[in-house]
Write a protein that holds these residues in place. Structure first.
Motif, PDB file in Angstrom:
ATOM      1  N   ASP A  21       0.856  -1.176   0.000  1.00 13.27           N
ATOM      2  CA  ASP A  21       0.000   0.000   0.000  1.00 13.27           C
ATOM      3  C   ASP A  21       0.901   1.238   0.000  1.00 13.27           C
ATOM      4  O   ASP A  21       1.879   1.296   0.764  1.00 13.27           O
ATOM      5  CB  ASP A  21      -0.879  -0.050   1.260  1.00 13.27           C
ATOM      6  CG  ASP A  21      -1.825   1.136   1.350  1.00 13.27           C
ATOM      7  OD1 ASP A  21      -2.198   1.680   0.295  1.00 13.27           O
ATOM      8  OD2 ASP A  21      -2.151   1.518   2.499  1.00 13.27           O
ATOM      9  N   PRO A  22       0.642   2.227  -0.806  1.00  6.73           N
ATOM     10  CA  PRO A  22       1.487   3.429  -0.866  1.00  6.73           C
ATOM     11  C   PRO A  22       1.630   4.109   0.495  1.00  6.73           C
ATOM     12  O   PRO A  22       2.683   4.646   0.814  1.00  6.73           O
ATOM     13  CB  PRO A  22       0.791   4.341  -1.868  1.00  6.73           C
ATOM     14  CG  PRO A  22      -0.078   3.454  -2.683  1.00  6.73           C
ATOM     15  CD  PRO A  22      -0.417   2.283  -1.832  1.00  6.73           C
ATOM     16  N   LYS A  23       0.605   4.076   1.329  1.00  2.86           N
ATOM     17  CA  LYS A  23       0.696   4.698   2.647  1.00  2.86           C
ATOM     18  C   LYS A  23       1.702   3.943   3.517  1.00  2.86           C
ATOM     19  O   LYS A  23       2.468   4.547   4.269  1.00  2.86           O
ATOM     20  CB  LYS A  23      -0.675   4.723   3.333  1.00  2.86           C
ATOM     21  CG  LYS A  23      -1.610   5.734   2.727  1.00  2.86           C
ATOM     22  CD  LYS A  23      -2.920   5.770   3.472  1.00  2.86           C
ATOM     23  CE  LYS A  23      -3.857   6.771   2.812  1.00  2.86           C
ATOM     24  NZ  LYS A  23      -5.150   6.838   3.479  1.00  2.86           N
TER      25      LYS A  23
END
Length: 192
Positions: A21-23
């Motif tokens: 996930d980019p986060k």
């Protein structure tokens, strides 16, 4: 929680990174950045302390060297002061019209005392007369013919030379024997 930490510690493959996930990626990178900043700050602080410590060492060594240069001759000078005292007494005795023989004996004793001090500090006179001329220890100030001396042999010492341990302090100034010139016609055939 422990499982998550173990997962973060294990190397992440390219496929897993692509699926992250980019986060989570941003959070992981922020954490790595903070750890790197903390490590860099710690290394910088260590560098500054070592630099300051080295700078203090350098200054201390320079100060000690300056003191050594300034006071390095202290022992020698302490040893020479009694010689000076004796010379002053001999001079005072001579001015009062003392016995010349006693004055000469006194000055000879002072000379012996002075030479003993020099010897204790590693100063030795260079032997010259009768020695082969050595440009490393002798300085030729003249050359003359001498009966019974080989060419290149020191026949006269004009000024003594001295060594300090293995180092030349002053070369001996000497006169060196030279070869006698061959006289032409000295051996003439006389008719019988």
């Amino acid at each position: 929680m422990e499982e998550k930490e173990r997962k973060e510690e294990q190397p992440v493959s390219e496929e897993e990174r692509a699926q992250e996930d980019p986060k989570e990626v941003i959070e992981r990178l922020k954490k790595e950045l903070e750890e790197a900043k903390a490590q860099a700050s710690e290394n910088y602080d260590r560098f500054l302390r070592l630099y300051a410590e080295f700078d203090n060492y350098r200054k201390r060594v320079a100060r000690e060297k300056a003191e050594l240069v300034r006071y390095g001759n202290e022992e020698l000078l302490k040893e020479l002061l009694p010689v000076l005292d004796n010379l002053e007494r001999a001079l005072e005795h001579a001015k009062k019209g003392g016995d010349p023989k006693a004055i000469i004996e006194g000055v000879e004793l002072i000379l012996d005392q002075f030479q003993a001090v020099l010897k204790r500090f590693g100063v030795e006179p260079i032997r010259a007369i009768g020695e082969r001329f050595d440009p490393e220890r002798h300085e030729a100030v003249g050359e003359q013919e001498a009966e019974g001396a080989e060419p290149g042999e020191v026949i006269l010492e004009v000024q003594k030379g001295y060594m300090l341990n293995d180092r030349l302090l002053r070369p001996a100034k000497v006169v060196v024997a030279k070869a006698k010139p061959e006289v032409e016609g000295a051996e003439t055939d006389q008719p019988s």
